[in-house]
Design a protein around this motif. Sequence first.
Motif, mmCIF file in Angstrom:
data_model
loop_
_atom_site.group_PDB
_atom_site.id
_atom_site.type_symbol
_atom_site.label_atom_id
_atom_site.label_comp_id
_atom_site.label_asym_id
_atom_site.label_seq_id
_atom_site.Cartn_x
_atom_site.Cartn_y
_atom_site.Cartn_z
ATOM 1 N N GLN B 212 0.766 -1.258 0.113
ATOM 2 C CA GLN B 212 0.284 -0.147 -0.351
ATOM 3 C C GLN B 212 0.781 1.311 -0.423
ATOM 4 O O GLN B 212 0.370 2.341 -0.731
ATOM 5 N N ASP B 213 2.039 1.395 1.081
ATOM 6 C CA ASP B 213 2.726 2.252 1.132
ATOM 7 C C ASP B 213 4.089 2.667 -0.626
ATOM 8 O O ASP B 213 3.723 3.742 -0.704
ATOM 9 N N VAL B 218 -3.181 -0.024 -5.134
ATOM 10 C CA VAL B 218 -5.419 -0.637 -4.224
ATOM 11 C C VAL B 218 -5.564 0.757 -3.897
ATOM 12 O O VAL B 218 -6.185 0.924 -4.151
ATOM 13 N N LYS B 219 -4.892 1.973 -3.534
ATOM 14 C CA LYS B 219 -5.386 3.215 -3.021
ATOM 15 C C LYS B 219 -5.813 3.774 -5.196
ATOM 16 O O LYS B 219 -7.263 3.995 -4.540
ATOM 17 N N HIS B 222 -9.324 1.867 -5.009
ATOM 18 C CA HIS B 222 -10.425 1.517 -4.419
ATOM 19 C C HIS B 222 -10.526 3.263 -4.001
ATOM 20 O O HIS B 222 -12.341 3.283 -4.243
ATOM 21 N N PHE B 223 -10.024 4.009 -4.107
ATOM 22 C CA PHE B 223 -10.808 5.738 -4.277
ATOM 23 C C PHE B 223 -11.410 5.954 -5.638
ATOM 24 O O PHE B 223 -12.493 6.522 -5.517
ATOM 25 N N ILE B 250 -10.155 -2.306 3.241
ATOM 26 C CA ILE B 250 -9.918 -1.256 3.828
ATOM 27 C C ILE B 250 -10.630 -0.691 2.743
ATOM 28 O O ILE B 250 -10.698 1.136 3.058
ATOM 29 N N GLN B 251 -10.945 -0.900 1.739
ATOM 30 C CA GLN B 251 -11.732 0.169 0.819
ATOM 31 C C GLN B 251 -12.688 1.504 1.038
ATOM 32 O O GLN B 251 -12.912 2.229 1.161
ATOM 33 N N LEU B 467 -3.149 11.343 -7.015
ATOM 34 C CA LEU B 467 -2.851 10.432 -6.457
ATOM 35 C C LEU B 467 -1.423 9.539 -7.068
ATOM 36 O O LEU B 467 -0.477 10.090 -6.006
ATOM 37 N N LEU B 468 -1.550 9.390 -7.457
ATOM 38 C CA LEU B 468 -0.124 8.924 -8.859
ATOM 39 C C LEU B 468 1.393 10.082 -8.457
ATOM 40 O O LEU B 468 1.976 9.750 -8.425
#
Lengths: 365, 507
Positions: B212-213, B218-219, B222-223, B250-251, B467-468
């Motif tokens: 995730q980090d 993943v983000k 989900h996002f 988590i989502q 995010l990217l």
Amino acid sequence: MFHSSKKANINTNMNSHHDNRGMSACVQGDSGLVLTTDPKPRLRWTVELHERFVDAVTQLGGPDKATPKTIMRVMGVKGLTLYHLKSHLQKFRLGKQPHKEFSDHHSIKDGERASALELQRNSASSSGMMARSMNEMQMEVQRRLHEQLEVQRHLQLRIEAQGKYMQTILEKACQTLVGENMANSGYKTDHVSGIKEYGHHLNFPSLQDLNLYGTDQQLELQQTMERSSSLDGFMSNNDPNICIGKKRPNSNYTSSSTGKSPIIWSEDLRLHELTGSAASCLGSQDHDPFKGDHDQIQIERGGDMDSAADMYERKPIAGGVTIDDKKFDASSKLERPSPRRPNLQAERMSPMIGGGMSRGTSPFG
Amino acid sequence: MAMIIDDDLHEFYFPDYGNTTTTTTTTTTTSASEDELCNWNDWSPLMDWEALSNGQDQDFRGLFESIMDDDNASLSQLHSSPELYQHPSPQLHEDSSPELVMINHDHEEILNNSEDTKGLRLVHLLMAAAEAMTGVNKSRDLARVILIRLKELVSPTQGTNMERLAAYFTQALQGLLEGAGSKNNNVLLSGPYNNRDEHQATDALAAFQLLQDMSPYVKFGHFTANQAILEAVANDKRVHIVDYDIMEGIQWASFMQSLVSRKDGPPSPHLRITALSRGGSGKRSITSVQETGRRLTAFAASIGQPFSFHQSKLDADESFKPSSLKLVRGEALIINCMLHLPHFSYRSPDSVVSFLSGAKTLNPRLVTLVEEEEEVGHTTDEGGFVGRFMESLHRYSALYDSLEAGFPMQGRARALVERVFLGPRIAGSLNRIYRDTERCSLGNYLSAVGFQRANISFANHCQAKLLLGLFNDGYRVEELASNKLVLGWKSRRLLSASIWTSPELDL
């Protein structure tokens, strides 16, 4: 200040700008007079003409290297005079600059004016888009900017929520693990011992993990970061410390002083890609309108990561999260090597943001 | 002295050495005195070069010849690396080959070349193995030999990206060869690289945290889905989400937070989540669905979100029955289908299809789908097994690269992620390719059964880009087909998030 004087320069007296560069123009001669009152037929910079212009400039090595004379020669367009090229080149050059001065000292209003001016100039120079009214475009840009700011804010909160949730999972796992560890004696794997550390360093477990695997420099930085973290109450977000795939460990970690959300918005946010049509009329001057309105989005290419940290630290204030301003100021002063602006800006920002957010219905409900 | 040097080696210009010492790192130079310009022992303290070179020329020559027959890669320093690996000294495996090949550290180009050529060689070997397994000249023995060679060259925890990747692919191919390829991926998990059952849960957790980090995959999934759902339920009082594979949930933590912090509009709606659970074993989820439900409930309580959690068991064959869901009148039904995130196990396409077709009958407000994105021009059948094998290789190579680019120093962290998640996924992926399971794009399926595309909003796209921006430069997001955002690394598309709605009904 320098900034306003420059504006004045641009606005009213383009000629002096030319003179400063010491070009030998046939048309100019004196300052001011010839340009503004010259009854020359206005040249329409159509798309094709502008494209040829850009091609020529590129050939010559960029707007800084090209001169109107050389451009004229390269373009080889009949009827194009140095006068035309000079003004167009100047606009073009201004369009290319990141306008770092803006961020130093100006109020929001100045910024807005500046951005409006940039819009004007750019639209005039980039293509013959005179049809679309300035106001429309400006409003569109503003709207998009506000929206983007919202997105940023929400993204931050969402990532934090995820991080909080992960914490609960990790805590659980840590507890069971500690229990197991008592029972077993033969734990050999390194990363498992890293997980054990979750119990001790719940604030930055992932970073701890990485330290085990990774470099020394991060270890040091993380320690300084943990020490300076003033907000134990906050379940800090695991992700952002690691999300920094850039090679700037120092500046990356400075902003974590709040302990809350040390995400660094990299200078490569590429926000210019984000605002579709609005961006196209901005050309490459993507950063400026943002700077004008919102110091928050510090997109300075190759520039100061500190201002990004700035921006990020202010967000909690804007979002209504209670951070002790004093602590915030002090810590940020400690961490940042070269603060771009006094922290008073923070207060000024918040009403702006507050105002921005209450405008209309945001897509975030 | 027996010079095993090929003439090819003379192409390399080593200014400090005479011809006699152009043997790369192979210790055919029998004594240190000959190498006045270079003391081999200084270069590689782990290896006792003198001992190695005494009286073993014959073996080396044989090895060279066998290696030269083996592949058609450039015959440069690669001569050195294989037999050094073959040497029983265990310390050899500690070093990555480039170090040993580094005759003169001034010649950096040679260093890089050797890494590239080695990588290329590995690719060739893998391709050859794949061909041997299914090609026209099918020969399991040949495949076996190639795999043995590969295993000697690579290790899953050391070396470059390509080497580690090749290690997992080798293992996966090995599994296929031995017929261990069943639906159950657990068998492959117990290969020589994955022998840590007792630490599995904690490893998986740590690896997930790291994944995730270190990467946005993943983000992103989900996002993007969450944002689309938020927009779709802006005015609803009750929201019901059916999650195909909830994993750790988590989502929804992030989603709930978004619901709670909505500024304008109605207060936070009541959220109901139904998670599908699978009866059988063999899933790699870190926590059970029940545990996830408990956590989500606690989290919701902590932020003041009205929430209830339900479970719905899939049949033994993992097919979905819509009747097993409890639906409430007036709620907005959302179908959430996360597949192919890096920490997910592959679900059988049949199961997913049955889920989606069942969902269609319920006329959901929105369907969010996250799946692997196929590379343009690569249909599932093109090139047969080898073609798809190579595509899979490139895909995971991009994945590895993306992780490394962000975190070049944290090799062990990445190795953990690879071991826990990516390795088994590679095995599963090859398994499916080998047994010729159609890798259909579920987006196509949705469109085929009548779902309509829903536009990706500006805010959503903007969020993805922001995010990217937190990660390395190489990530790209594109908007394809109006309802799909695709996340890619450099030029390779990896993950797509798409949103769909039910066609308008006459009420």
